[in-house]
Design a protein around this motif. Structure first.
Motif, PDB file in Angstrom:
ATOM      1  N   UNK A 298      22.476  17.759 -28.461  1.00  0.00           N
ATOM      2  CA  UNK A 298      21.163  18.147 -29.388  1.00  0.00           C
ATOM      3  C   UNK A 298      21.942  18.878 -30.528  1.00  0.00           C
ATOM      4  N   UNK A 299      21.442  18.277 -31.827  1.00  0.00           N
ATOM      5  CA  UNK A 299      22.141  19.336 -32.533  1.00  0.00           C
ATOM      6  C   UNK A 299      20.755  19.603 -34.212  1.00  0.00           C
ATOM      7  N   UNK A 300      20.791  20.324 -34.784  1.00  0.00           N
ATOM      8  CA  UNK A 300      19.848  20.876 -35.583  1.00  0.00           C
ATOM      9  C   UNK A 300      20.791  20.639 -36.306  1.00  0.00           C
ATOM     10  N   UNK A 301      19.896  19.521 -37.386  1.00  0.00           N
ATOM     11  CA  UNK A 301      20.608  19.075 -38.926  1.00  0.00           C
ATOM     12  C   UNK A 301      20.025  19.736 -40.253  1.00  0.00           C
ATOM     13  N   UNK A 302      20.462  19.587 -40.963  1.00  0.00           N
ATOM     14  CA  UNK A 302      20.158  20.251 -42.720  1.00  0.00           C
ATOM     15  C   UNK A 302      19.292  19.567 -42.910  1.00  0.00           C
ATOM     16  N   UNK A 303      17.856  20.029 -44.114  1.00  0.00           N
ATOM     17  CA  UNK A 303      17.380  19.280 -44.517  1.00  0.00           C
ATOM     18  C   UNK A 303      15.916  19.393 -44.064  1.00  0.00           C
ATOM     19  N   UNK A 304      14.998  18.158 -44.283  1.00  0.00           N
ATOM     20  CA  UNK A 304      13.430  18.286 -43.904  1.00  0.00           C
ATOM     21  C   UNK A 304      13.269  16.920 -43.184  1.00  0.00           C
ATOM     22  N   UNK A 305      12.490  16.447 -42.531  1.00  0.00           N
ATOM     23  CA  UNK A 305      11.657  15.189 -42.199  1.00  0.00           C
ATOM     24  C   UNK A 305      10.355  15.247 -42.443  1.00  0.00           C
ATOM     25  N   UNK A 306       9.591  14.623 -42.763  1.00  0.00           N
ATOM     26  CA  UNK A 306       8.042  14.278 -42.806  1.00  0.00           C
ATOM     27  C   UNK A 306       7.324  14.032 -41.826  1.00  0.00           C
ATOM     28  N   UNK A 307       6.689  14.216 -41.788  1.00  0.00           N
ATOM     29  CA  UNK A 307       5.288  13.416 -40.231  1.00  0.00           C
ATOM     30  C   UNK A 307       3.561  13.271 -41.200  1.00  0.00           C
ATOM     31  N   UNK A 308       3.287  13.241 -41.776  1.00  0.00           N
ATOM     32  CA  UNK A 308       1.760  13.120 -41.725  1.00  0.00           C
ATOM     33  C   UNK A 308       1.482  14.950 -42.691  1.00  0.00           C
ATOM     34  N   UNK A 309       1.306  14.877 -43.828  1.00  0.00           N
ATOM     35  CA  UNK A 309       2.379  16.233 -44.803  1.00  0.00           C
ATOM     36  C   UNK A 309       2.453  17.345 -44.166  1.00  0.00           C
ATOM     37  N   UNK A 310       3.626  17.173 -42.420  1.00  0.00           N
ATOM     38  CA  UNK A 310       3.768  18.326 -41.599  1.00  0.00           C
ATOM     39  C   UNK A 310       5.463  18.211 -42.028  1.00  0.00           C
TER      40      UNK A 310
END
Length: 355
Positions: A298-310
Motif C-alpha cells: 500500500x502506497x500513499x501517492x501525491x495529490x488529492x482525489x474527490x468524492x462527493x465534495x470530499x
C-alpha cells in the motif's frame, strides 16, 4: 494404535510387531527400504503397510481440485473470501482475502494499513452471504495503542459504507463487542498471545480473523543486525503458529509489515519480490516472505482525489504476489466511512495536483 485396524494380512502384521514397531508414527517415519530390511517383507508388502497406516492416521479424506471447484467440500469453504466491503477492492482480490493462509499488508507510515485492518474487523462480522464470516476478530497491537476512536467512527458510518445491506442487518451487529484487542510489548508476550489466548477464542467460535499490527515492530527491535539466524528461527516458529491457526479454524490472518529503504538501487540479482523499481521493500527479508501466501503493498501517492465534495490522499494497493492472483493494482482513498476503491472510469474520482 490397534493393529487390528489395519487392513493387512495377519502375516504382515506379525512381521511388523516382530520388528518392535509400537506406533503408526514410527512406521511412517521409516523409508521403504529400511522397513523392508527390518521386517523382512517384500517391497509390495511394505508399500501395503505404508498405505494402510496412512489411511488410518489420516483425519479426513483427500480432496481433489475438481471437488473444490464444484464446492463439494463445505468444510473447506471452497471459493469463499472475506470481503473488503468494497466492490473495487474485492475485484482486485477476486472476492477478498483467502480464508486460509497469511496475508501481508506492507507499506510506509500513514499509508492507511490500519484503516484496512479495522475495516476487515467489521466486515468479518457480517454473514457469509454478505461477504463476512459471521464471527469476530482478534486485533494484536505491537506498536501503537488501538485506534478505538476511529473504530467507533467506522461503526457509525457502516450504513454509508454498506448501502447494499439492509439497515436492520447493520443495526443488529454488535461490532465493538466482537473485536478482542491485545497489546504485546515484546516477543514473549506476542508468542503467548497467539499460542494460548487466541486459540481459545478460535475454538469457541468467537473469532475468525486474526490481525497482527505490526509483525515487524518486535522482530526488528529485539534482534541486532548480527542476529539474523536467531531472528529467522523465531520468525519461523511464529509463522508456523499463525499457519496452524489459520488452517485449523479457517481463519484469515492479516499481518501488517513495515518497509525498509533500498539504499543500493535496483539490483537484478536480488530477490525484490517483483518490486524491482521500488525505493522501499517489505521488512524482515526472505525468511518472512517465504511464509507469506499473499503480499500486498500500500502506497500513499501525491495529490488529492474527490468524492462527493470530499477529498482524500490517493493510495495505491498492489498485489505483489499470490498463488491465485496476477500482478495488479488499484487506486483507493480513505474516507470517513472507510476505505473505498476508485474505479478506473469514475469521472468524479481523478487525482489532482497538490496545492
Amino acid at each position: 494404535m490397534e493393529w487390528e485396524q489395519l487392513d493387512l494380512n495377519p502375516r504382515i502384521i506379525a512381521a511388523v510387531k516382530k520388528a518392535n514397531f509400537r506406533s503408526a508414527k514410527e512406521i511412517l517415519c521409516v523409508c521403504g527400504p529400511d522397513l523392508q530390511r527390518l521386517t523382512r517383507l517384500s517391497k509390495t508388502d511394505v508399500q501395503r503397510v505404508h498405505c494402510s497406516v496412512a489411511a488410518v492416521v489420516r483425519k479426513s479424506k483427500p480432496v481433489t481440485a475438481l471437488q473444490l471447484i464444484r464446492g463439494e467440500c463445505p468444510v473447506l469453504e471452497a471459493g469463499h473470501r472475506l470481503s473488503f466491503a468494497c466492490p473495487v477492492l474485492d475485484g482486485l482480490m477476486r472476492g477478498g482475502l483467502p480464508i486460509r493462509g497469511i496475508t501481508e499488508l506492507a507499506g510506509e507510515s500513514a499509508a492507511g494499513k490500519t484503516q484496512f485492518c479495522l475495516q476487515l474487523c467489521l466486515s468479518v462480522q457480517y454473514p457469509q452471504e454478505n461477504g463476512g464470516l459471521n464471527s469476530g476478530a482478534v486485533y494484536i497491537c505491537t506498536e501503537d495503542s488501538f485506534p478505538i476512536k476511529r473504530l467507533r467512527q467506522l461503526i457509525t458510518q457502516q450504513p454509508q459504507l454498506r448501502p447494499d445491506l439492509p439497515p436492520a442487518l447493520i443495526r443488529s451487529r454488535r461490532f465493538s463487542d466482537n473485536i478482542y484487542i491485545e497489546h504485546a510489548a515484546d516477543l514473549e508476550a506476542l508468542q503467548a498471545c497467539v499460542s494460548q489466548r487466541v486459540p481459545v477464542l478460535l475454538k469457541r467460535g468467537l473469532v475468525r480473523l486474526l490481525v497482527v499490527d505490526s509483525v515487524a515492530a518486535l522482530f526488528r527491535s529485539e534482534f541486532q543486525a548480527d542476529e539474523a539466524v536467531q531472528r529467522s528461527r523465531h520468525l519461523l516458529a511464529f509463522s508456523n503458529i499463525l499457519h496452524h491457526l489459520s488452517h485449523e479454524y479457517g481463519a484469515p490472518v492479516v499481518c501488517v509489515n513495515q518497509v525498509t529503504d533500498v539504499v543500493d538501487g535496483p539490483n537484478p540479482g536480488r530477490c525484490d519480490y517483483g518490486l524491482v523499481g521500488s525505493k522501499v521493500l517489505p521488512a524482515l527479508g526472505i525468511a518472512w516472505a517465504n511464509r507469506v501466501m499473499v503480499r500486498l503493498m500500500l502506497r500513499r501517492l501525491a495529490g488529492q482525489v474527490q468524492s462527493d465534495s470530499r477529498s482524500s490522499a490517493p493510495r495505491k494497493l498492489e498485489v505483489v504476489f499470490a498463488p491465485h492472483l496476477p500482478r495488479a493494482s488499484c487506486l483507493c482513498g480513505v474516507w470517513e466511512e472507510g476505505v473505498r476503491g476508485i474505479p478506473d472510469d469514475h469521472s468524479d474520482l481523478q487525482p489532482q495536483g497538490s496545492s
